[in-house]
Design a protein around this motif. Sequence first.
Motif, mmCIF file in Angstrom:
data_model
loop_
_atom_site.group_PDB
_atom_site.id
_atom_site.type_symbol
_atom_site.label_atom_id
_atom_site.label_comp_id
_atom_site.label_asym_id
_atom_site.label_seq_id
_atom_site.Cartn_x
_atom_site.Cartn_y
_atom_site.Cartn_z
ATOM 1 N N ALA A 20 11.641 3.164 3.373
ATOM 2 C CA ALA A 20 12.050 1.949 2.672
ATOM 3 C C ALA A 20 13.498 1.650 3.043
ATOM 4 N N PHE A 21 13.804 0.370 3.188
ATOM 5 C CA PHE A 21 15.150 -0.039 3.566
ATOM 6 C C PHE A 21 15.683 -1.012 2.532
ATOM 7 N N ASP A 22 16.890 -0.785 2.070
ATOM 8 C CA ASP A 22 17.552 -1.697 1.147
ATOM 9 C C ASP A 22 18.276 -2.756 1.974
ATOM 10 N N LEU A 23 17.651 -3.926 2.068
ATOM 11 C CA LEU A 23 18.210 -5.017 2.850
ATOM 12 C C LEU A 23 18.400 -6.224 1.945
ATOM 13 N N SER A 24 19.222 -7.142 2.359
ATOM 14 C CA SER A 24 19.504 -8.322 1.538
ATOM 15 C C SER A 24 18.235 -9.144 1.328
ATOM 16 N N ASN A 25 18.256 -9.963 0.304
ATOM 17 C CA ASN A 25 17.112 -10.848 0.021
ATOM 18 C C ASN A 25 16.826 -11.767 1.204
ATOM 19 N N ASP A 26 17.873 -12.259 1.850
ATOM 20 C CA ASP A 26 17.687 -13.155 2.991
ATOM 21 C C ASP A 26 16.970 -12.453 4.142
ATOM 22 N N ILE A 27 17.343 -11.219 4.413
ATOM 23 C CA ILE A 27 16.705 -10.470 5.492
ATOM 24 C C ILE A 27 15.249 -10.185 5.139
ATOM 25 N N ARG A 29 13.359 -11.898 3.115
ATOM 26 C CA ARG A 29 12.648 -13.175 3.157
ATOM 27 C C ARG A 29 12.314 -13.544 4.604
ATOM 28 N N ALA A 30 13.249 -13.335 5.505
ATOM 29 C CA ALA A 30 13.009 -13.646 6.918
ATOM 30 C C ALA A 30 11.813 -12.860 7.448
ATOM 31 N N PHE A 31 11.715 -11.596 7.087
ATOM 32 C CA PHE A 31 10.582 -10.784 7.534
ATOM 33 C C PHE A 31 9.281 -11.251 6.891
ATOM 34 N N ARG A 32 9.316 -11.550 5.591
ATOM 35 C CA ARG A 32 8.091 -11.990 4.901
ATOM 36 C C ARG A 32 7.598 -13.323 5.457
ATOM 37 N N VAL A 33 8.516 -14.271 5.644
ATOM 38 C CA VAL A 33 8.123 -15.592 6.143
ATOM 39 C C VAL A 33 7.623 -15.483 7.582
ATOM 40 N N SER A 34 8.346 -14.761 8.406
ATOM 41 C CA SER A 34 7.934 -14.598 9.798
ATOM 42 C C SER A 34 6.560 -13.936 9.873
ATOM 43 N N ALA A 35 6.343 -12.923 9.067
ATOM 44 C CA ALA A 35 5.051 -12.234 9.048
ATOM 45 C C ALA A 35 3.948 -13.189 8.594
ATOM 46 N N ALA A 36 4.203 -13.934 7.542
ATOM 47 C CA ALA A 36 3.195 -14.872 7.036
ATOM 48 C C ALA A 36 2.863 -15.925 8.075
ATOM 49 N N MET A 37 3.859 -16.432 8.762
ATOM 50 C CA MET A 37 3.631 -17.464 9.775
ATOM 51 C C MET A 37 2.805 -16.935 10.955
ATOM 52 N N GLN A 38 2.834 -15.626 11.146
ATOM 53 C CA GLN A 38 2.087 -15.023 12.249
ATOM 54 C C GLN A 38 0.832 -14.299 11.752
ATOM 55 N N ASP A 39 0.466 -14.529 10.487
ATOM 56 C CA ASP A 39 -0.699 -13.870 9.878
ATOM 57 C C ASP A 39 -0.640 -12.355 10.027
ATOM 58 N N MET A 45 5.124 -6.687 10.847
ATOM 59 C CA MET A 45 6.227 -7.462 11.423
ATOM 60 C C MET A 45 7.398 -6.532 11.753
ATOM 61 N N VAL A 46 7.696 -5.606 10.861
ATOM 62 C CA VAL A 46 8.760 -4.621 11.122
ATOM 63 C C VAL A 46 8.406 -3.807 12.367
ATOM 64 N N ARG A 47 7.154 -3.365 12.447
ATOM 65 C CA ARG A 47 6.719 -2.583 13.613
ATOM 66 C C ARG A 47 6.856 -3.407 14.897
ATOM 67 N N LYS A 48 6.516 -4.699 14.827
ATOM 68 C CA LYS A 48 6.629 -5.563 16.001
ATOM 69 C C LYS A 48 8.081 -5.659 16.457
ATOM 70 N N VAL A 49 8.991 -5.883 15.505
ATOM 71 C CA VAL A 49 10.419 -5.994 15.837
ATOM 72 C C VAL A 49 10.932 -4.699 16.466
ATOM 73 N N LEU A 50 10.411 -3.568 15.996
ATOM 74 C CA LEU A 50 10.834 -2.262 16.522
ATOM 75 C C LEU A 50 10.079 -1.863 17.792
ATOM 76 N N HIS A 51 9.220 -2.767 18.285
ATOM 77 C CA HIS A 51 8.413 -2.520 19.487
ATOM 78 C C HIS A 51 7.504 -1.305 19.323
ATOM 79 N N LEU A 52 6.921 -1.182 18.128
ATOM 80 C CA LEU A 52 5.939 -0.142 17.857
ATOM 81 C C LEU A 52 4.561 -0.796 17.826
ATOM 82 N N PRO A 53 3.506 -0.012 18.035
ATOM 83 C CA PRO A 53 2.158 -0.601 17.937
ATOM 84 C C PRO A 53 1.922 -1.177 16.539
#
Length: 110
Positions: A20-27, A29-39, A45-53
Motif C-alpha cells: 500500500a502506498f500513501d499518495l495524495s488524493n490527486d495522484i 484519482r489520476a490512477f483511478r480515472v486512468s484505470a477506469a478509462m482503460q477498463d 493500472m499500477v502494474r502497467k505503469v511499473l511495466h509488470l504483467p
Amino acid sequence: MAKKQDWSREEQAVQAVQMAFDLSNDIQRAFRVSAAMQDMTTADMVRKVLHLPYRKGRARPRLTVTLKDEDFELLARKYELDPQDRAVIRQRVAEELQGFARQYLTASDQ
C-alpha cells in the motif's frame, strides 16, 4: 481432488505481498480515472505503469459495496420493501445505480 497445477497457483497467491502506498488524493484519482478509462482495475493500472504483467481487461467488471443490516433496513424503507427481501433490494439498488450512470453520462455529453 485438485490437480497439482491448481495447488501451485494457490501457493503463489499465498506468497504474494500486498503493498500500500500513501499518495495524495490527486495522484490516487489520476490512477483511478486512468484505470477506469482503460477498463482496468487500479491495481492493474499500477502494474502497467511499473511495466509488470497485468490483465488487459477486467475479469468481472462490477461495483462492490458492503452493506450492514442497518443499511438494508434503510434501503427497504426507501424502496418500501421488506428488509429481509435482499434480492429485491439488490435489484432496486442496481437499477438506481444504472440510473445514476445514465444521467451522469448524458450530462457529461452536453
